[in-house]
Structures are given as structure tokens and as C-alpha cells.
Motif scaffolding. Structure first.
Motif, PDB file in Angstrom:
ATOM      1  N   PRO A 461      32.695  37.853  42.730  1.00  0.00           N
ATOM      2  CA  PRO A 461      33.452  37.479  41.535  1.00  0.00           C
ATOM      3  C   PRO A 461      34.914  37.920  41.628  1.00  0.00           C
ATOM      4  O   PRO A 461      35.766  37.409  40.908  1.00  0.00           O
TER       5      PRO A 461
ATOM      6  N   GLU B 107      41.265  31.221  39.372  1.00  0.00           N
ATOM      7  CA  GLU B 107      41.499  32.554  39.953  1.00  0.00           C
ATOM      8  C   GLU B 107      42.804  33.163  39.462  1.00  0.00           C
ATOM      9  O   GLU B 107      42.884  34.370  39.236  1.00  0.00           O
ATOM     10  N   LEU B 110      41.886  34.521  36.177  1.00  0.00           N
ATOM     11  CA  LEU B 110      40.934  35.644  36.303  1.00  0.00           C
ATOM     12  C   LEU B 110      41.624  36.924  36.807  1.00  0.00           C
ATOM     13  O   LEU B 110      41.250  38.028  36.437  1.00  0.00           O
ATOM     14  N   ILE B 119      35.286  41.947  37.090  1.00  0.00           N
ATOM     15  CA  ILE B 119      34.974  40.626  36.509  1.00  0.00           C
ATOM     16  C   ILE B 119      33.468  40.477  36.282  1.00  0.00           C
ATOM     17  O   ILE B 119      32.668  40.830  37.146  1.00  0.00           O
ATOM     18  N   ASP B 121      30.331  37.753  34.444  1.00  0.00           N
ATOM     19  CA  ASP B 121      30.082  36.328  34.168  1.00  0.00           C
ATOM     20  C   ASP B 121      30.701  35.939  32.834  1.00  0.00           C
ATOM     21  O   ASP B 121      31.183  34.819  32.637  1.00  0.00           O
ATOM     22  N   ARG B 124      34.242  35.067  33.321  1.00  0.00           N
ATOM     23  CA  ARG B 124      34.358  33.725  33.923  1.00  0.00           C
ATOM     24  C   ARG B 124      34.229  32.666  32.833  1.00  0.00           C
ATOM     25  O   ARG B 124      35.007  31.700  32.789  1.00  0.00           O
TER      26      ARG B 124
END
Lengths: 842, 231
Positions: A461, B107, B110, B119, B121, B124
């Protein structure tokens, strides 16, 4: 227009002085290494030639014999009996002086009364009257004024010297002339022939007779040759010098190849810098193109800049080359001394040709290196010049094509290596082509590896984990080149370390096997000395009588004529145990009986290789009774020199040649003997100039000599490495400085300078990792080619390949550490740059 | 109810040394901004609008004076602390978008979150949701150089907002865009910031924006001059 164009372009260069300095340094170091090797090599050989000329003057021929020397009656016979004029008899050898500092002089005994037709340099300015004192006063010499003054001596002073015959006092009666050859005279003493004969104990013997062919040369040559015994030769002096030059050809070629490797590294450095300067100025070039400046003008601008850099770098390179040449000269002379022939105290000699060669190399290499960036700037239309991404996508297409080209180069290189028989130059060219191919392949390999790693990390991630991989991949035009440079230098390091390691191991095992005796007595001495043979035999008898001695072996190292060349020969007196000291590569049946009782001979592997000889071939050697054939019954390993030698039994030798005593005696002690006591007892029987050493001490000395001969290789390797690392640092730093703005963005959105340093280090570390991974197989291929192609073709040695995991690990770590180190400066700079300033950077 | 002060600037001076000469940008500048306010800074090119935003975000330290953001005295912070402060409290939108070219759209957004924490889920999903809101759902895996200027600026807005900062600084966010795209971007920025109750300071040349701002200032002659106040 051109002035303004140049101004617009150069302002940018002034803002990046460190890039310019590194580019100039690349050219400077590359040229310096090549020039210094050339200078040192040529100077060593030139000194040899000049010394010969200075002493022989106009002599064009020389009468030579094997180690037994010439009978001085031959001189009388030629001069009086045959009426040959213009002959100069010479007796030479080495004397050691301990006055003030220890010095070794070449002492040359001549006839001061010989004709002026010789015009020897030592004779100029000296009136015959002065020289006559050499005859009338025994033990008188001529010496260079500078040398004498360094020893605090004046005309009329005396100083002690030692030779094999003991200690003698020499008196200075005059200076050697201070002409062009004065530097060569620094370690020279001139004396009368009879003084030299007495000092060396060679009464009635001459070393050589020099000949000037004044009138009707062909008839004179014919007359002299008819008067000479079968084992004495009349040789043209230039032919002798040429054969010595050829002897060192392989050695010279290998050193030159190392120099070229430095230049290749320098070329990468120049390429990196110039392409950085082009990429950085793409906005400027784009703007210039947009307002109507033509492609040709941009291209010319880049080439002119490169030429300017090349000129500055080349001039500095030549100057540095001269300085470096001074340091390399003793190393190269030392190796030539150890392996080939004595070059006395070489003096660095610079010729206009060498300067021209240096200029051509520096400028041609630079122009070659800027071809690609200049082409990049040339081919892109103005709007595309403005986009970095377009540039990179173009480069990605280019590296794909380059990969195919790389495969072609590797294939061509391999073909050259495999299909060119024994040709050393072609072998080296093939290796260079392969190396270049591997370098060209590196960007594509890096791109593929980074793509694979990116896919692997896709599941993570974390964006920060993927970022360094993307950074390497996205700017492959710059990162690829840096990785290629690093890969080549690490591969060269791994390859050469594996090669040297294998060589060391092979030599170590060979030395151990070839030293079967417990103690070795060295009986160095002038073999022309009349007393030597009898004294050696007496010593051997005394040694055999010692209680602890079980048996003895002996060797005489001499030279015999095969055709018109002198060949080294080891004459062995072998016992049961010393037979174990040979590593045979090929041998016939029952060799020992044949070796002792028939006209048979062993040859070393390099000798067989260089002369194209095989088992069963015959070698014709000159004896006093004419040529005699000796059958080759064995070929054995020998790493003591690259020219190789012959080996025959003492029985065989004495059938045709005079007894010159021994060069060494091997002592085999009885079981349980106290070796220290035995060594001490042997020492008591020896003269001061004779030595005894244990097998272990000789092993250590041999290995020291091995390391010494490789010192020049090591030095050059480090120089090439230094240039390459400079290139890698420059490329990696350029990449980081170029993306100052991008790094500024990261700082602006909250990345600390520590995190940024880490990010940069990971990126460069990844580049080091790829370089290290790729360098391992390339290094192996290089080592393999060096051992089985270059060394075999150059020196005729077959070496065993020894794998050393430590070397591979070190090479790999070298790539990694160098790459991470290159990140330090940009990281420090970013840490001290305010994010606002970095964001303003374009 | 008295609104909390988000930014307090007093007697701020900034000057640069250029060829050995001192070049003054501001002299004794003072400003107080309450939380949730929308401030517009006008001024000619080179007047110091970007410099003021850089000072407020801690990208650049002042030569003299005090800056207090959310009760944090920026002048007392080290470079490292100012970076951490920026990471949590500031969202920056640049004129040149300043996206990381080697990261995809998702990205890029993020990354601003990852600098704060690992990070998950959930993060995201948050990114996808915000980018969808900004009409960028089809571009999540695209690289910035494949996007139009307007799309890039929307990504930059998403990056500035994703970590929920208290203050958004926008330095001529429409400067590189055509009029229509510029309007869309402005509307989006105002809408998102207003809805979330964030403080927004925008440096711009666009007179059109002034109508939407709570207060408008002009930087002129090295000082800040108040123009309008709708509070």
C-alpha cells in the motif's frame, strides 16, 4: 548571432561549475592515464636504446656470445689477423657502492684508444689524453659530475665498490661529458677494459665487441662472420633492440589496454556531463529553436562547447600524464627488469608524437562522447525539446534499440575473441567490444528489473516504497548511463580481482611444487669469471659432506643461441626428489632416462606457446661444433617469466658447452635434521655474495615478486576505478540536482529532509544494486576471458580459474556503497536548501 | 460567538540578499485570519504574494516578525518541526500543479496521507472517493503528464485536502488554466473548502475571485492593504 547564442548557452554553464569541473576532470584523468603509460613504457625502452647508443656511438653491429663470454683473443684475431678496423671491445657488469648512499652502477670497461669513428657520447669533450689515464692508472673511472657531487666526491677522490670478487677502491680521474646523454650517465662508470676484467674476475674475457661498418659493409660483415666460432654471433644492434621491444610487446599492450579502460571510463563521464548539460538546457534550446535557431546551430553550439572542454581537459591531462608518468616509470622499469631485460635507471622522455597522440585521444574521445546528446538535441523538433517526458519516452525507444545493438556487439566481440587465433590485440579488442555491449545493454536490463520490482511492489500500500523504483525507471536516460558506468567498473574490478586471485593461487601452488629441496644456495656471479666454475664445484663438494645433507641438486641458468636469438636455458642436475618439482603439461614416456642421456630437452609452456612448438619437435642450438638438434620430450608449467625457457640435463649441456659452474644448489636434508643449524652451517661455507634460503623464504620472496609485478596493474586499475567512480558520482549527483524542484515539492507537502535523504539513498542504492547484480556475471566473463584469452595469448600461461566468493561479495558491496555514497552530497544539499528555493528552481 | 484565530501575523519582514544588496519584500506586515475565512491576496507579479504563502506554510522562514498558525509559533520551530507542521496543518495548491511525475494520480494524493501515517484500505477508499468527487475516477492510475491542466490542478486540490488540513494555501491556482477551466477549479476549491470549514488563502490576479472571498487584500509597496471585507 553566434555571439549571442554562445552567451545564452554559456550563462547556464557558469551556473553549473561543478559539472564542468567533473567533465574536464574526466577528460584530464583519461588522457593522463593513457599518456603516462605510453610515456613510461616508451621512456623505459628508449632509455635502454639510448644507453646502448651513448655507449656504442656509431656502432651498428655487435659481436655477442652466450654467458661464457668472448675470448679476448678473438678481438686480436679480428683486428690483426683479419684486418677489421673500428672494433670496440667491451667488458661490462654491475658494481655496488655504499659511499653516502647505496648505489648500483653499471661499470663499462672500454678501450680508450679505439678510433674516434665510434663517436660514443661518453667520449665527447674528453680529450684522449685524459682517457689515457684510465689505462695508465689502474682502478680509475669516469663518473657523472652530478652523481659524484651527490656522493660528496670530487676529481681525485676515491670510493669503495663491491663485486663478486670482493671490495675494491675506485678513483675518479675525470667527469663524464655533460651532453644530451648526461641523464643516462647518472648510474654509469667508465673504466679501462683491464680494470673491468680485474674487478669482475674475467681476465682474458670480453662481454661484447662493437663494430662500426665504415667501408664496404657487406664485405666486412662477411669477413667477420667467417672468422667467428659457431657459438659467437654478429648481430645488428637495431635488430637486437627490436627483438627486446617485441619481447615486451604483450606487456605493453596489456598496460595500454588498461589505459584505454581509463579513457573509456572518462568517455562515460564526458557523455554523462554533456548529456546533462543538454537535457538541462532543453528549455533554452527549445526556446532558441522556436525563435528560428537551426538544428545545425544548436548542434554546433554543443560540439564547440565540448571541444573547449576537451582542449582544456587534454592540456591538463598531458601535464598530469607527465607527472603520473614519473611515478609509473619506476614501476614499469621494475617489471621490465624483473621479467625481460635490465633497463638502467630510466629517464622520462616526452616526444611531440606523444603530445599529439594525447591531444588526438582527448579530443576524439570527447567528440565521440557528445555524439549522442548532440544528436538528441539535433533531431527533436522545438516543441518536443520542451518536454522531459517526451525526451524520456524517446530514450526508452532508444535503449530498446541499443539492447539489440548491445547483443550484436557482444556477439561480434565474442567472435573476435574466438576466431582470431593467438592475436592479442584482436582478443583485447573483442573484450572491449563485449564490455561496451554489456554497458549498452545495462539501461534495458535496469528498466526490465525495475519494471519487475515495480510489479512486485504493486501489492504494497505504501507509495513511498514504490517512489524510488519509479524514479530510477522514469529517468532511465540518466540513471541507465550511471548504472552502466558503475556496472563496468565493478565488473572490471571483479574480473581483475578474480584473474589476479587465480593467477596468485596458480603461482603459489607452482612455487610450492617447484621447491622440493629444503634449502637453496644462490651462487650468483659473473659466469665469465675464470675461477667461478672451480669454486662452485668445490662448494658443492663441501655441502655434500655435511652430515645433515642427504642429497643435492643443481641448476645453471644460462643463455644459448637458437638461430640468431639468445634463449634462456636452465641446466638441471636432477635427483629422485627434485623430479617432483615439475608440473608437466605434456610429456613423452620414460622422460628421465631420455632427459639425462639423449639429445633431448624440456621446454616451458610459454616458450612452446610463443615459438609454436609441440612435443616431439626438434630445437637446433648453436654449439662450438655447429648446430645440434634437441628433441622436445616434455612441456612444463613455469610462471617465472613470459618468454619461457628451455631445460636440459647437465650431462647433455656439458657435452657441447663449457662448464660455467652453477647458479643454484638445492639441499635435501636427512629426515629429522635441524634446519636452522643446517642453514647456519651452510652459511659458513659461502662467500659474502652467495646466499642460502629456506624453501619457505624463497616461496615468500617469489610471492612478493609476484605482487610487485602486479603493482602497476593494480595502480592502473585504481586509476580507472577512480575515473569511473567520479563518473558515477557525477551522473548520480546530476540526476538529483536536476530534480531539485521535484524534491522541493516533496518537502512542501511534508517530507522531512531526513526522509528525503533516505529516499535519495534508496534510489541510488537500487541503482547500485542493479549495477552490482549485473556486474557479477560480466565480471566472471571478464575474468574468464583475461585468464583463458589475454594471458594465454600474451604470455603463454595456462592458469587455473579459482572462484573467490569474497571478491564477488566485495564487488557487489562496492557498487552498492559507491552508489549510496553518491547520494550523500545531493541529500546534504537538499537538507540545506529551503523548500521555497527548491520550488523556485527550474 | 467569537471565532477562533487561525493565523496571526505581526510585524513580519522578509528580505533577500541579491548581489550583496538587500531586497525588501515586506516590511512590518500584520494580518489576522479567523478559522474558516476565505482570504484573497492580490498584487502585481513579484509583489510578494507567493512569499507570504511560503511564510505562512513554513516553507520559508521570515527575516523578522511573528507568524502564529493554530497557536503554533512558526518562528520558534526548526526546519524539521516546520515540515511536520506543514504535513498536518497545511494543504498547498500551486500554480504549476507540482505533482510528482513518477507517481500516478491516486499515488500523488495518497502520498500526502502516507507522510502522516501508514496507509490503510480506508485511506485508499477515501482517496478514490475524493477523486471521484473531483471527476477524476477514470484517471486514478494515470500519470500526471497524461492529464490536462485542469485535471492536474484538480489532483493537486485533492492532494491538498486529503489529509484534512486546517489551512489551504493556493498560489495562483488558475494561473495556468483557460478561463472556463479556471472557473471550474475555483468553484470546486471554494465549495470544498467552505463545506469543510477550512481557512483558505489564495494568491491570485483574478478579480473574479474577489467576489467570493470574505476579505481581499492587496500587497503593494511592501505592505498589505485591506480592500474589501464582507464579514
Amino acid at each position: 548571432m553566434r555571439r549571442l547564442l554562445k552567451k545564452a548557452s554559456r550563462h547556464f554553464l557558469y551556473l553549473h561549475p561543478w559539472q564542468l569541473v567533473i567533465a574536464i576532470l574526466g577528460i584530464t584523468l583519461g588522457v593522463a592515464v593513457v599518456i603516462s603509460i605510453d610515456l613510461a613504457l616508451e621512456s623505459a625502452l628508449h632509455t635502454f636504446k639510448q644507453t646502448t647508443q651513448a655507449l656504442s656511438g656509431k656502432a651498428s653491429y655487435r659481436i655477442i656470445a652466450s654467458d661464457g663470454g668472448l675470448d679476448e683473443k678473438l678481438y686480436t684475431h679480428l683486428r690483426v689477423g683479419q684486418g677489421v678496423q673500428n672494433l670496440s671491445p667491451v667488458v661490462n657488469g654491475y658494481v655496488h657502492s655504499t659511499a653516502i648512499t647505496a648505489k648500483t652502477f653499471k661499470l663499462v670497461g672500454i678501450d680508450p684508444l679505439i678510433e674516434n669513428t665510434f663517436q660514443s657520447a661518453w667520449r665527447q669533450d674528453n680529450k684522449t689524453g685524459n682517457n689515457l689515464r684510465l689505462i695508465t692508472e689502474p682502478n680509475t673511472v669516469l663518473i657523472s659530475r652530478q652523481t659524484a657531487q651527490s656522493m660528496q666526491l670530487q676529481i681525485g677522490d676515491s670510493f669503495p665498490v663491491t663485486t663478486d670478487t670482493g671490495r675494491h677502491i675506485l678513483k675518479i680521474i675525470n667527469w663524464l661529458p655533460e651532453n644530451n646523454a648526461r641523464e643516462l650517465f647518472a648510474h654509469l662508470l667508465i673504466t679501462d677494459i683491464s680494470t673491468a676484467q680485474e674487478l669482475f674476475g674475467v681476465l682474458g674475457k670480453l662481454s661484447t665487441i662493437d663494430v662500426v661498418l665504415a667501408h664496404d659493409p657487406a664485405a666486412t660483415i662477411q669477413r667477420i662472420r667467417q672468422a667467428l666460432p659457431a657459438n659467437v654471433l654478429l648481430m645488428p644492434l637495431n635488430e637486437q633492440a627490436e627483438s627486446l621491444r617485441q619481447m615486451t610487446q604483450a606487456f605493453s599492450l596489456n598496460l595500454t589496454a588498461l589505459g584505454m579502460l581509463s579513457l573509456l571510463m572518462g568517455m562515460f563521464l564526458i557523455y554523462n556531463t554533456v548529456s546533462f548539460l543538454v537535457i538541462q538546457r532543453r528549455l533554452l534550446f527549445g526556446s532558441l529553436r522556436s525563435i528560428g535557431v537551426t538544428r545545425q546551430q544548436i548542434c554546433r553550439l554543443i560540439i564547440e562547447e565540448a571541444l573547449l572542454l576537451a582542449m582544456i581537459g587534454t592540456v591538463l591531462g598531458i601535464l598530469l600524464g607527465i607527472i603520473l608518468g614519473h611515478s609509473l616509470l619506476p614501476l614499469i622499469s621494475g617489471t621490465i627488469n624483473a621479467l625481460y631485460f635490465p633497463v638502467d635507471h630510466s629517464v622520462l622522455k616526452l616526444s611531440p608524437l606523444q603530445i599529439g597522440k594525447g591531444c588526438l585521444l582527448g579530443i576524439a574521445t570527447t567528440l565521440l562522447a557528445v555524439l549522442v546528446p548532440a544528436w538528441e538535441a539535433y533531431r527533436l523538433p522545438p516543441h518536443r525539446l520542451l518536454l522531459r517526458s517526451e525526451l524520456e519516452s524517446g530514450v526508452r525507444r532508444f535503449i530498446q534499440s541499443a539492447a539489440w545493438l548491445a547483443v550484436l556487439f557482444i556477439f561480434l566481440g565474442l567472435s573476435l575473441v574466438l576466431l582470431t587465433g593467438n592475436n592479442i590485440s584482436m582478443g583485447l579488442a573483442g573484450i572491449f567490444l563485449m564490455l561496451f555491449g554489456f554497458a549498452l545493454l545495462t539501461p534495458q536490463v535496469s528498466f526490465v528489473l525495475m519494471t519487475m520490482l515495480e510489479r512486485l511492489l504493486a501489492r504494497s500500500p505504501s507509495v513511498l516504497v514504490r517512489l524510488p523504483v519509479r524514479m530510477v525507471k522514469a529517468e532511465i536516460s540518466r540513471t541507465g548511463c550511471a548504472i552502466a558506468t558503475l556496472m563496468i567498473v565493478v565488473a572490471a574490478t571483479i574480473g581483475m580481482d578474480l584473474m589476479i586471485g587465480s593467477f596468485r593461487q596458480t603461482v603459489s601452488e607452482w612455487v610450492k611444487i617447484s621447491l622440493p629441496a629444503d634449502l637453496y644456495v644462490s651462487l650468483s656471479g659473473n659466469m665469465q669469471a675464470s675461477h667461478k666454475s672451480a669454486a662452485d664445484h668445490l662448494l658443492k663438494q663441501r655441502l655434500a659432506k655435511l652430515n645433515e645433507v642427504e642429497m643435492l641438486s643443481s641448476v645453471l641458468r644460462t643463455q644459448l643461441f637458437r638461430g640468431h636469438t639468445r634463449n634462456k636455458v636452465s641446466v638441471f642436475e636432477i635427483n629422485e626428489k627434485s623430479r617432483q618439482g615439475f608440473i608437466f603439461k605434456q610429456q613423452s614416456h620414460e622422460i628421465w632416462t631420455a632427459f639425462n642421456h639423449q639429445n633431448s630437452i624440456f621446454v616451458t609452456e610459454p616458450y612452446a606457446y610463443h615459438h609454436g612448438l609441440e612435443l616431439g619437435d626438434n630445437i637446433l642450438l648453436r654449439t662450438a661444433q655447429g648446430e645440434q638438434a634437441f628433441a622436445i620430450i616434455a612441456i612444463y608449467a613455469d610462471y617465472s617469466g613470459d618468454q619461457g625457457h628451455l631445460a636440459m640435463s647437465r650431462n647433455n649441456y656439458l657435452r657441447y658447452w663449457p662448464d660455467l659452474g652453477f647458479s643454484g644448489i638445492g639441499i635435501y636434508a636427512k629426515e629429522g635434521s635441524n634446519m636452522i643449524q643446517l642453514e647456519a652451517r651452510v652459511k659458513q661455507l659461502l662467500q659474502p655474495y652467495q646466499t642460502v634460503k629456506s624453501e619457505q623464504a624463497i616461496y615468500q620472496l617469489s610471492m612478493q615478486l609476484f605482487e610487485q609485478t602486479f603493482r602497476i596493474t593494480e595502480t592502473l586499475r585504481w586509476l580507472a576505478g577512480m575515473i569511473a567512480f567520479l563518473g558515477v558520482f557525477s551522473a548520480l549527483m546530476a540526476i538529483q540536482f536536476e530534480r531539485t524542484r521535484q524534491l522541493g515539492i516533496l518537502r512542501a507537502i511534508g517530507m522531512t529532509s531526513g526522509q528525503l535523504s533516505w529516499l535519495i539513498s534508496i534510489e541510488t542504492g537500487l541503482m547500485g544494486l542493479i549495477a552490482g547484480l549485473f556486474a557479477v556475471p560480466v565480471g566472471f566473463i571478464m575474468a574468464y576471458l583475461f585468464i583463458f584469452v589475454v594471458y594465454l595469448r600474451s604470455f603463454g600461461w595456462t592458469l587455473a580459474f579459482y572462484f573467490n566468493a569474497g571478491v564477488v561479495f566485495q564487488g557487489f558491496m562496492l557498487a552498492l556503497v559507491a552508489a549510496v555514497l553518491a547520494a550523500v552530497l545531493p541529500a546534504l544539499k537538499m537538507a540545506h536548501t529551503k523548500p521555497a528555493d527548491a520550488l523556485r528552481n527550474e | 460567538m467569537i471565532k477562533k484565530s487561525a493565523i496571526e501575523i505581526s510585524q513580519l519582514c522578509k528580505y533577500y540578499l541579491e548581489s550583496g544588496r538587500q531586497h525588501v519584500i515586506f516590511k512590518d506586515l500584520s494580518l489576522s485570519v479567523t478559522a474558516g475565512e476565505f482570504i484573497v491576496l492580490l498584487g502585481r507579479s513579484g509583489s510578494g504574494k507567493s512569499t507570504l504563502l511560503n511564510l505562512i506554510s513554513g516553507l520559508d522562514p521570515p527575516s523578522k516578525g511573528h507568524i502564529e498558525v493554530n497557536d503554533i509559533h512558526l518562528c520558534e520551530l526548526t526546519e524539521q518541526q516546520r515540515t511536520i507542521f506543514r504535513r498536518h496543518h497545511i494543504g498547498f495548491v500551486f500554480q504549476a500543479y507540482n505533482l510528482i511525475p513518477t507517481l500516478t494520480v491516486a499515488e500523488n494524493v495518497l502520498l500526502a496521507l502516507e507522510l502522516i501515517h501508514a496507509i490503510s484500505d480506508y485511506d485508499r477508499d477515501q482517496v478514490v472517493s475524493l477523486l471521484t468527487q473531483l471527476d477524476l475516477a477514470d484517471c486514478l492510475d494515470a500519470y500526471p503528464d497524461r492529464l490536462s491542466g485542469g485535471e492536474q490542478q484538480r489532483v493537486a486540490i485533492a492532494r491538498a485536502l486529503i489529509h484534512n488540513p486546517d489551512i489551504i494555501l493556493a498560489d495562483e491556482p488558475t494561473g495556468n488554466l483557460d478561463i472556463d477551466t479556471g472557473k471550474q477549479v475555483l468553484a470546486l476549491l471554494e465549495n470544498l473548502v467552505r463545506k469543510a470549514g477550512k481557512t483558505l488563502i489564495m494568491a491570485t490576479h483574478s478579480e473574479e475571485v474577489t467576489g467570493k472571498a470574505d476579505r481581499v487584500f492587496v500587497i503593494k509597496n511592501k505592505a498589505l492593504t485591506w480592500v474589501t471585507d464582507k464579514r
